[in-house]
Design a protein around this motif. Sequence first.
Motif, mmCIF file in Angstrom:
data_model
loop_
_atom_site.group_PDB
_atom_site.id
_atom_site.type_symbol
_atom_site.label_atom_id
_atom_site.label_comp_id
_atom_site.label_asym_id
_atom_site.label_seq_id
_atom_site.Cartn_x
_atom_site.Cartn_y
_atom_site.Cartn_z
ATOM 1 N N GLU B 124 0.827 -1.207 0.000
ATOM 2 C CA GLU B 124 0.000 0.000 0.000
ATOM 3 C C GLU B 124 0.866 1.264 0.000
ATOM 4 O OE1 GLU B 124 -3.211 -0.026 2.865
ATOM 5 O OE2 GLU B 124 -3.372 2.149 2.661
ATOM 6 N N LEU B 127 2.018 1.955 -3.407
ATOM 7 C CA LEU B 127 0.979 2.488 -4.307
ATOM 8 C C LEU B 127 0.721 3.964 -4.015
ATOM 9 C CD1 LEU B 127 -1.488 -0.545 -4.413
ATOM 10 C CD2 LEU B 127 0.056 0.232 -6.207
ATOM 11 N N VAL B 128 0.821 4.329 -2.728
ATOM 12 C CA VAL B 128 0.675 5.758 -2.366
ATOM 13 C C VAL B 128 1.814 6.559 -3.006
ATOM 14 C CG1 VAL B 128 0.775 7.408 -0.434
ATOM 15 C CG2 VAL B 128 -0.552 5.296 -0.197
ATOM 16 N N ASP B 130 3.599 5.729 -5.621
ATOM 17 C CA ASP B 130 3.431 5.725 -7.080
ATOM 18 C C ASP B 130 2.391 6.758 -7.498
ATOM 19 O OD1 ASP B 130 3.577 4.731 -9.773
ATOM 20 O OD2 ASP B 130 1.677 3.732 -9.398
ATOM 21 N N SER B 131 1.302 6.790 -6.756
ATOM 22 C CA SER B 131 0.234 7.734 -7.079
ATOM 23 C C SER B 131 0.736 9.175 -6.932
ATOM 24 C CB SER B 131 -0.931 7.454 -6.137
ATOM 25 O OG SER B 131 -1.823 8.495 -6.128
ATOM 26 N N SER B 134 2.996 10.014 -9.790
ATOM 27 C CA SER B 134 2.197 10.146 -11.012
ATOM 28 C C SER B 134 1.610 11.548 -11.103
ATOM 29 C CB SER B 134 1.041 9.139 -11.028
ATOM 30 O OG SER B 134 1.543 7.844 -11.099
ATOM 31 N N GLN B 135 1.134 12.049 -9.955
ATOM 32 C CA GLN B 135 0.569 13.404 -9.945
ATOM 33 C C GLN B 135 1.647 14.442 -10.238
ATOM 34 O OE1 GLN B 135 -1.808 14.313 -6.425
ATOM 35 N NE2 GLN B 135 -2.315 12.161 -6.250
ATOM 36 N N ASP B 178 -1.863 -4.623 -13.626
ATOM 37 C CA ASP B 178 -1.900 -3.198 -13.966
ATOM 38 C C ASP B 178 -0.509 -2.775 -14.424
ATOM 39 O OD1 ASP B 178 -2.013 -0.465 -14.120
ATOM 40 O OD2 ASP B 178 -3.097 -0.198 -12.227
ATOM 41 N N ARG B 180 0.581 -0.084 -15.525
ATOM 42 C CA ARG B 180 0.990 1.329 -15.384
ATOM 43 C C ARG B 180 1.714 1.598 -14.076
ATOM 44 N NH1 ARG B 180 -4.948 3.223 -15.739
ATOM 45 N NH2 ARG B 180 -4.923 1.420 -14.392
ATOM 46 N N ILE B 181 1.623 0.650 -13.121
ATOM 47 C CA ILE B 181 2.204 0.907 -11.797
ATOM 48 C C ILE B 181 3.703 1.201 -11.930
ATOM 49 C CG2 ILE B 181 2.679 -0.082 -9.518
ATOM 50 C CD1 ILE B 181 0.114 -1.722 -9.818
ATOM 51 N N GLU B 184 5.037 6.125 -14.289
ATOM 52 C CA GLU B 184 5.184 7.586 -14.251
ATOM 53 C C GLU B 184 6.423 7.992 -13.454
ATOM 54 O OE1 GLU B 184 3.866 10.262 -15.676
ATOM 55 O OE2 GLU B 184 2.684 8.957 -16.954
#
Lengths: 129, 202
Positions: B124, B127-128, B130-131, B134-135, B178, B180-181, B184
């Motif tokens: 988790e 993923l935080v 990565d997110s 990405s932003q 997925d 795309r993980i 970015e």
Amino acid sequence: MPMLTRRLPQFLICLSLTAAPAGAQPAEPFFFLLTAPQLTCLRDNAEAYAPPEGQTAFVTLADCQRTTAPATDTAQFTTPDISLFDSTESPDTVVALSAQDFTCLEGLEIPEGTGLLAFYPERCNVEPR
Amino acid sequence: MSNPADEAPTPARRSRIRRFFKPEMDIDTLAHLFTLVVAVAGMAKFFYDQDQAEKAENRARAITYINAYTEEPLLGARQALYDFWASQPDLVAMIRSQQLTPRNYAAMLQASVFRTGAEAPVREPLLVLDSFYSQVSFCESGGLCDTGIIDSYFCEHARRDAQAYAPFFAHLRNQSGDTRIGRELEALADRCTPPGEGQPTG
């Protein structure tokens, strides 16, 4: 138009299939790239290196035959500094093996030769590269 | 010393000026000309102000991401990643003391972490992370964030994280399907310029 309405369910199913993410892919089996003497050294010292069940032994290949534990790194970090370099020709410098991997190594026939060998711990086999 | 004859307008040039500003030009024409000049200057000023306002907004957005990096949920995610590495002292000692190829590094993680499921607590947080990247990457590549600020602050973090967590993201991609993980972050790390390595643009 009526034809489109009749085929709408099929169309939606096709759309959902194309929009769905690809399924989970099986991971490529990992391997360590070693020379025959390095692999032989690991095999010959398997008893000394083998960790307790459920643990992993980390061995620096340059230090093979020395059985001292690696110094623990106490540096504070959120992401460790790692020095990576691209090369397909170099043998690996370190390996991480479980007790089962050492058991596998003990029974493994290591091909003679000067080239690099790929040792697949999970498959318990060795292939020339 | 220059010859005064050289500085005097040539007959051709004098004639052009005379053609434009004729002695019979009335006050209305001059007023129109003046209005035109003012309008052009006003437009230039408008576009300049727009540009400055956009740059100020881009700087503000970039600074928002710097603040977000030190706040929740990023702070908690980074703490969890710290805890993970701290729980793997032998692995860390090994990878910090040796030069590894990316494949050797990935194999070390496969053998000691993914095989045992020891990465579960950081799924988790990764993923935080990565997110978040990405932003940042979207904001920067879309021209919405100041590239200089983003690069100065995030480039080294992004490069280090991209390298260290590449096998983790590959593992997550394999598990979830997925693709795309982590992509970015990889892209941001590739295109950014860390401080001291070149002139940032934007």
